[in-house]
Design an enzyme around this catalytic site. Structure first.
Site, mmCIF file in Angstrom:
data_model
loop_
_atom_site.group_PDB
_atom_site.id
_atom_site.type_symbol
_atom_site.label_atom_id
_atom_site.label_comp_id
_atom_site.label_asym_id
_atom_site.label_seq_id
_atom_site.Cartn_x
_atom_site.Cartn_y
_atom_site.Cartn_z
ATOM 1 N N ASP A 24 0.845 -1.208 0.000
ATOM 2 C CA ASP A 24 0.000 0.000 0.000
ATOM 3 C C ASP A 24 0.879 1.257 0.000
ATOM 4 O O ASP A 24 0.663 2.192 -0.770
ATOM 5 C CB ASP A 24 -0.913 0.010 1.234
ATOM 6 N N GLU A 298 1.847 -6.767 -4.984
ATOM 7 C CA GLU A 298 1.462 -5.997 -6.170
ATOM 8 C C GLU A 298 2.619 -5.199 -6.753
ATOM 9 O O GLU A 298 2.888 -5.228 -7.957
ATOM 10 C CB GLU A 298 0.311 -5.039 -5.801
HETATM 11 O O1 TRH Z 1 4.862 -5.969 0.746
HETATM 12 P P1 TRH Z 1 3.896 -6.669 -0.110
HETATM 13 O O2 TRH Z 1 3.585 -8.036 0.267
HETATM 14 O O3 TRH Z 1 2.578 -5.836 -0.185
HETATM 15 C C1 TRH Z 1 1.288 -6.413 -0.193
HETATM 16 C C2 TRH Z 1 0.611 -6.339 -1.489
HETATM 17 O O4 TRH Z 1 0.685 -5.082 -2.059
HETATM 18 C C3 TRH Z 1 -0.830 -6.745 -1.368
HETATM 19 O O5 TRH Z 1 -1.496 -6.638 -2.595
HETATM 20 C C4 TRH Z 1 -1.484 -5.872 -0.360
HETATM 21 O O6 TRH Z 1 -2.792 -6.210 -0.196
HETATM 22 C C5 TRH Z 1 -0.734 -6.051 0.915
HETATM 23 O O7 TRH Z 1 0.608 -5.667 0.749
HETATM 24 C C6 TRH Z 1 -1.345 -5.234 1.992
HETATM 25 O O8 TRH Z 1 4.487 -6.709 -1.600
HETATM 26 P P2 TRH Z 1 4.620 -5.570 -2.713
HETATM 27 O O9 TRH Z 1 3.290 -5.097 -3.171
HETATM 28 O O10 TRH Z 1 5.508 -6.108 -3.730
HETATM 29 O O11 TRH Z 1 5.348 -4.364 -2.000
HETATM 30 C C7 TRH Z 1 6.695 -4.418 -1.658
HETATM 31 C C8 TRH Z 1 7.383 -3.090 -1.899
HETATM 32 O O12 TRH Z 1 8.690 -3.137 -1.358
HETATM 33 C C9 TRH Z 1 7.562 -2.744 -3.375
HETATM 34 O O13 TRH Z 1 7.409 -1.343 -3.537
HETATM 35 C C10 TRH Z 1 9.011 -3.133 -3.656
HETATM 36 C C11 TRH Z 1 9.636 -2.762 -2.362
HETATM 37 N N1 TRH Z 1 10.941 -3.340 -2.010
HETATM 38 C C12 TRH Z 1 11.963 -2.474 -1.703
HETATM 39 O O14 TRH Z 1 11.798 -1.252 -1.796
HETATM 40 N N2 TRH Z 1 13.158 -2.985 -1.301
HETATM 41 C C13 TRH Z 1 13.392 -4.305 -1.220
HETATM 42 O O15 TRH Z 1 14.510 -4.712 -0.841
HETATM 43 C C14 TRH Z 1 12.320 -5.190 -1.550
HETATM 44 C C15 TRH Z 1 12.558 -6.674 -1.508
HETATM 45 C C16 TRH Z 1 11.107 -4.678 -1.936
#
Ligand code: TRH
Length: 396
Positions: A24, A298
């Site tokens: 989010d 996402e």
């Molecule tokens: O963290 P998430 O599991 O988020 C989830 C989903 O968005 C889901 O749909 C939602 O309902 C839930 O949260 C509440 O995975 P997501 O969406 O990939 O978000 C991770 C973020 O972290 C993304 O912007 C990439 C970032 N990231 C970094 O900035 N640094 C890192 O080292 C890594 C591994 C990820």
């Protein structure tokens, strides 16, 4: 003299409640920056969990409830429960409610009052107050009903209209977010010296093309030991970058270890390197560096698609198991080679068949070609922040 109406023009609010994890915060932060940098708008991002955002954006100050970035064009504000202490004035041109997070009541009341004033002024159109345009930004889904709902307005009992805007992977949706300099950065990163400098900056090992490099961002998954075993059957080195978080915790539990960022684990040809959670601005480089990316939720899922590399998506699991329909819908539009489809389904079910990785490796050329073709397809849908601004203009 600047009138209140002029101040309103080009300013948007985004509201975000963090349900859990980083998706989010990650989506709304990226959107806020795109609206500022690419669309030239002023943005206020109201977020209820500054700590989640600060993990992605380390320069944010956790002690500050209101901070200004991008030469004052982007403000980050803590959305606290006591809304009486918050000054929402002036209302912006557009408000984005991220993922149905429910706008504050006080804010809705102000929008309602503003709408009533606008209705009274309708005859003096030139300097009339324009009601704030209300958009609910939805979660990404490839399900077929999305196209029919994208852009619809829903009249609320308070007289306001809420518009539904869907990101998407097919024509007729809002597309996906992408920065203007993304392609230049991606191209520049092909340079080995730039890759090595990036690895040095984040204290990560770099490996040449003889090593299979994998990034491993996923939820807890009992299939991890089986994945590692299958890598051990390959006759080449495997280097997996494992970020701090849920999957590392699972690995530590399974192996009775306590690996921390900066440490690594090696068995035969497989090395797992535990990396610190990178700032969001450095995450794309990791995806470009690796041959295969495990992603989740996402935001990382979207970035893996832009990276144009084969990826394995761990979908956010929901209690009602609706995530299986969403995964199926994605595989239906994405149409990956069978081996990758099987791996994605098995990874999500937490159980791998013994030869699934071997099959993926045999299809490697087809997988790379497919990932790159998909990236081109996404580009043709148009970029989300641009589509969003266009949608507002058209609907107004
Ligand atoms: O963290 P998430 O599991 O988020 C989830 C989903 O968005 C889901 O749909 C939602 O309902 C839930 O949260 C509440 O995975 P997501 O969406 O990939 O978000 C991770 C973020 O972290 C993304 O912007 C990439 C970032 N990231 C970094 O900035 N640094 C890192 O080292 C890594 C591994 C990820």
């Amino acid at each position: 003299m600047t009138s209140k109406k002029t101040e309103q023009a080009g300013s948007w609010d985004i509201f975000c409640r963090v349900v859990d994890n980083f998706g989010d915060a990650g989506v709304t932060w990226r959107l806020a920056r795109l609206l500022v940098q690419k669309q030239g708008l002023h943005v206020r991002l109201w977020i209820d969990d500054l700590a989640a955002l600060q993990t992605l954006v380390p320069e944010l100050d956790l002690a500050s409830a209101k901070q200004s970035l991008e030469a004052g064009r982007l403000e980050v504000l803590v959305w606290c429960d006591d809304l009486t202490s918050v000054d929402f004035e002036p209302l912006p041109q557009v408000v984005i409610e991220a993922f149905g997070c429910d706008l504050p009541q006080a804010y809705l009341q102000m929008m309602q009052t503003q709408l009533q004033r606008a209705k009274l002024q309708v005859k003096q159109a030139a300097d009339a107050v324009k009601p704030t345009f209300w958009i609910n930004l939805e979660y990404l889904s490839a399900e077929s009903w999305v196209v029919g709902c994208h852009g619809l307005g829903s009249l609320q009992s308070n007289g306001l209209t809420r518009h539904f805007f869907f990101p998407g992977l097919v024509e007729g949706t809002g597309g996906l977010m992408l920065e203007s300099d993304y392609e230049d950065r991606r191209q520049a990163f092909q340079n080995i010296e730039i890759q090595q400098a990036w690895c040095r900056q984040w204290r990560l090992p770099w490996a040449d093309s003889n090593t299979l490099k994998v990034s491993l961002f996923a939820y807890e998954n009992p299939a991890l030991p089986s994945l590692i075993e299958q890598w051990q059957q390959l006759n080449r080195p495997v280097l997996a970058y494992l970020p701090e978080g849920k999957l590392l915790a699972e690995f530590n539990r399974q192996s009775s270890l306590n690996l921390q960022a900066g440490e690594s684990w090696q068995q035969e040809n497989v090395t797992l390197v535990v990396m610190p959670f990178l700032p969001q601005s450095a995450y794309d480089e990791l995806l470009w560096l690796c041959d295969v990316n495990f992603v989740r939720g996402e935001e990382s899922f979207v970035r893996a698609q832009w990276a144009g590399k084969p990826f394995v998506w761990h979908i956010y699991p929901t209690e009602d198991a609706a995530h299986w329909d969403k995964l199926e819908a994605f595989l239906e539009v994405y149409q990956p080679p069978e081996s990758l489809k099987a791996l994605m389904i098995q990874w999500n079910s937490g159980k791998l068949q013994t030869d699934v990785w071997h099959k993926v490796m045999s299809d490697r050329v087809a997988l790379e070609w497919h990932a790159d073709a998909w990236r081109q397809h996404l580009k043709n849908l148009g970029e989300l922040s641009t589509n969003l601004v266009r949608f507002v203009k058209k609907t107004l």
